[in-house]
Design an enzyme around this catalytic site. Structure first.
Site, short mmCIF file in Angstrom:
data_model
loop_
_atom_site.label_atom_id
_atom_site.label_comp_id
_atom_site.label_asym_id
_atom_site.label_seq_id
_atom_site.Cartn_x
_atom_site.Cartn_y
_atom_site.Cartn_z
N GLU A 1 0.93 -0.95 0.07
CA GLU A 1 0.08 -0.03 0.04
C GLU A 1 0.91 1.40 -0.05
O GLU A 1 1.96 1.24 0.84
CB GLU A 1 -0.85 0.05 1.22
CG GLU A 1 -1.93 -1.02 1.32
CD GLU A 1 -2.95 -0.69 2.34
OE1 GLU A 1 -3.07 0.46 2.83
OE2 GLU A 1 -3.76 -1.63 2.89
N ASP B 1 -6.37 9.12 9.94
CA ASP B 1 -5.11 8.55 10.45
C ASP B 1 -4.55 8.94 11.77
O ASP B 1 -4.86 10.13 12.15
CB ASP B 1 -3.90 8.89 9.57
CG ASP B 1 -4.20 7.68 8.04
OD1 ASP B 1 -4.07 6.75 8.29
OD2 ASP B 1 -4.23 8.51 7.04
#
Length: 344
Positions: free
Chosen positions: A122, A133
Site C-alpha cells: 500500500e 490516520d
C-alpha cells in the site's frame, strides 16, 4: 526522471528540484458518510459533495484506459492474495507514505519491501487532512507535502518502479485528491503508473459506484472497508462489492500502533468468511510480530501494517538509516508469518 536511491546519497542530499515545488493548500471536500458509510461514523465529516457533483466531475474527466507499463507482471491484487493463500501463507501487506522523506527513498523502499516478501504494498497518497490516520501517518503526510510530493510526482515515481516489482501496488488515498483531479483522470493515471488497486478510507459504500466504474475501466481493483460497527446487511454488501480483498478495520478509531489486537477481530473474520470467499485482510493497530502471528492464526488472509512501518523511515536520522530499519522490521514481520505456516 530517475528515482533510484544512489549509494552516494547522504543524509543531507536534497530531492530533485522538480519534486520540491510548493504544494497549494487543499481544501478538504468529503462525500456523505455517517449511517451508510463503509467506514466508522466517527471517522466521517459532514457532507460537502453530492452524487451529482461527483458524476459530473467524473464524466468531464474520464480518459481512455492506457496500456499497463511494459515489464509489469500484471499480477492483480486478487491474484496476489490468492497466490499467498494457495501457498498456505497470510499475505504480508506493508504501507508507506509516498514522498516521506522524499520520493527517491520511497522508490527504494518499494524495491526493498518487494525483496522482503511483500505480497501487496500500500502506498499512501499524501494529503493535508488525513483525518482517519493517527499522529504517525499525519506527520508522515505533512513531511511528504513539505518536500513537494504531489499526485503527479507520486505517479511518475510509481511508473518507474512498478515494472520492477513482483507484487502489486495499491494506492491508499482520501477522496479529496481523487475528486479534485477527477475520478476518470485519477484512475487512468494510476493505471499508467502500474497501480493495481485503490483504497479510499473516507468513501462510503453508497457513494462508491462512480469511482468503481472508473476503476474497472482502468483495471484497478477498488478495495472496500468494513469495521467492527458495520451492520451485518451492509457488511454483506461491502464484501460482495469489494475487489482485490476485503479490508477489515480492526478497531473504531484512528490508525496507529496498539498494545494488543482487538479480540473481536477473530469473530469478525468468522462472520465475514461465512458470506464471502474473497480474501480478508486486517489493518489498523497491528505493529508487532506477535500481532501478525495472532491475526494469521485467527484466519486472516492478509495483515496490513501501516503506522509502525512508516515510523521506520520517519524516525530515522537519514534515508539510508531509515531503509535499514525498514528492512529489519519488515523481515521480522514476514518471518513471523512464515512461522505460522510452519506450526499449523
Amino acid at each position: 526522471m530517475a528515482f533510484a536511491l544512489k549509494a552516494s546519497l547522504s543524509p543531507s542530499s536534497s530531492p530533485p528540484a522538480s519534486l520540491t515545488a510548493a504544494t497549494p493548500p487543499v481544501k478538504p471536500v468529503f462525500v456523505r458518510a455517517l449511517a451508510t458509510a463503509s467506514v466508522d461514523p466517527a471517522m466521517a465529516t459532514p457532507a460537502a459533495l453530492g452524487r451529482h457533483a461527483v458524476r459530473a466531475r467524473a464524466a468531464a474527466t474520464t480518459l481512455a484506459p492506457a496500456p499497463l507499463p511494459a515489464g509489469n507482471g500484471g499480477l492483480s491484487v486478487a491474484k496476489a492474495m490468492s497466490r499467498a493463500r494457495d501457498n498456505g501463507m497470510t499475505a504480508f501487506i506493508p504501507y508507506i507514505t509516498a514522498g516521506d522523506p522524499d520520493l527517491a527513498t520511497t522508490a527504494e523502499a518499494l524495491r526493498l519491501l518487494d525483496a522482503c516478501g511483500a505480497d501487496v504494498i500500500e502506498v499512501g497518497m499524501p494529503f493535508s487532512n488525513p483525518y482517519a490516520d493517527g499522529a504517525v501517518i499525519q506527520a508522515s503526510a505533512a513531511r511528504a507535502l513539505a518536500a513537494g510530493a504531489t499526485s503527479d510526482t507520486v505517479m511518475a515515481m510509481l511508473k518507474e518502479v512498478t515494472p520492477e516489482l513482483s507484487c502489486p501496488v495499491v494506492i491508499f488515498s482520501y477522496f479529496n485528491p481523487i475528486e479534485r483531479r477527477g475520478t476518470g483522470s485519477f484512475t487512468a493515471a494510476a493505471r499508467e503508473a502500474g497501480v493495481r488497486g485503490l483504497i479510499v478510507p473516507d468513501l462510503p459504500y453508497t457513494e462508491a459506484s462512480v469511482l468503481s466504474i472508473e476503476a474497472k475501466k482502468n483495471e484497478i481493483e477498488l478495495v472496500l472497508l468494513t469495521t467492527p460497527t458495520t451492520k451485518a446487511e451492509r457488511m454483506n454488501e461491502i464484501t460482495s462489492a469489494s475487489e482485490g480483498f476485503v479490508y477489515l478495520v480492526s478497531i473504531n478509531g484512528l490508525t496507529g500502533a496498539r498494545p494488543s489486537v482487538n479480540p473481536h477481530v477473530k469473530d469478525l473474520l468468522r462472520e465475514i468468511k461465512q458470506v464471502t470467499d474473497k480474501a480478508v485482510a486486517v489493518g489498523f493497530g497491528i505493529s508487532t510480530p506477535d500481532h501478525v502471528r495472532q491475526v494469521a492464526q485467527w484466519g486472516a488472509d492478509g495483515v496490513i501494517i501501516g503506522s509502525a512501518m512508516v515510523k521506520q523511515l520517519g524516525e530515522a536520522n537519514s534515508p539510508r538509516e531509515g531503509l535499514k530499519r525498514l528492512e529489519v522490521y519488515a523481515r521480522s514481520l514476514k518471518d513471523a508469518l512464515h512461522a505460522v505456516i510452519c506450526t499449523i
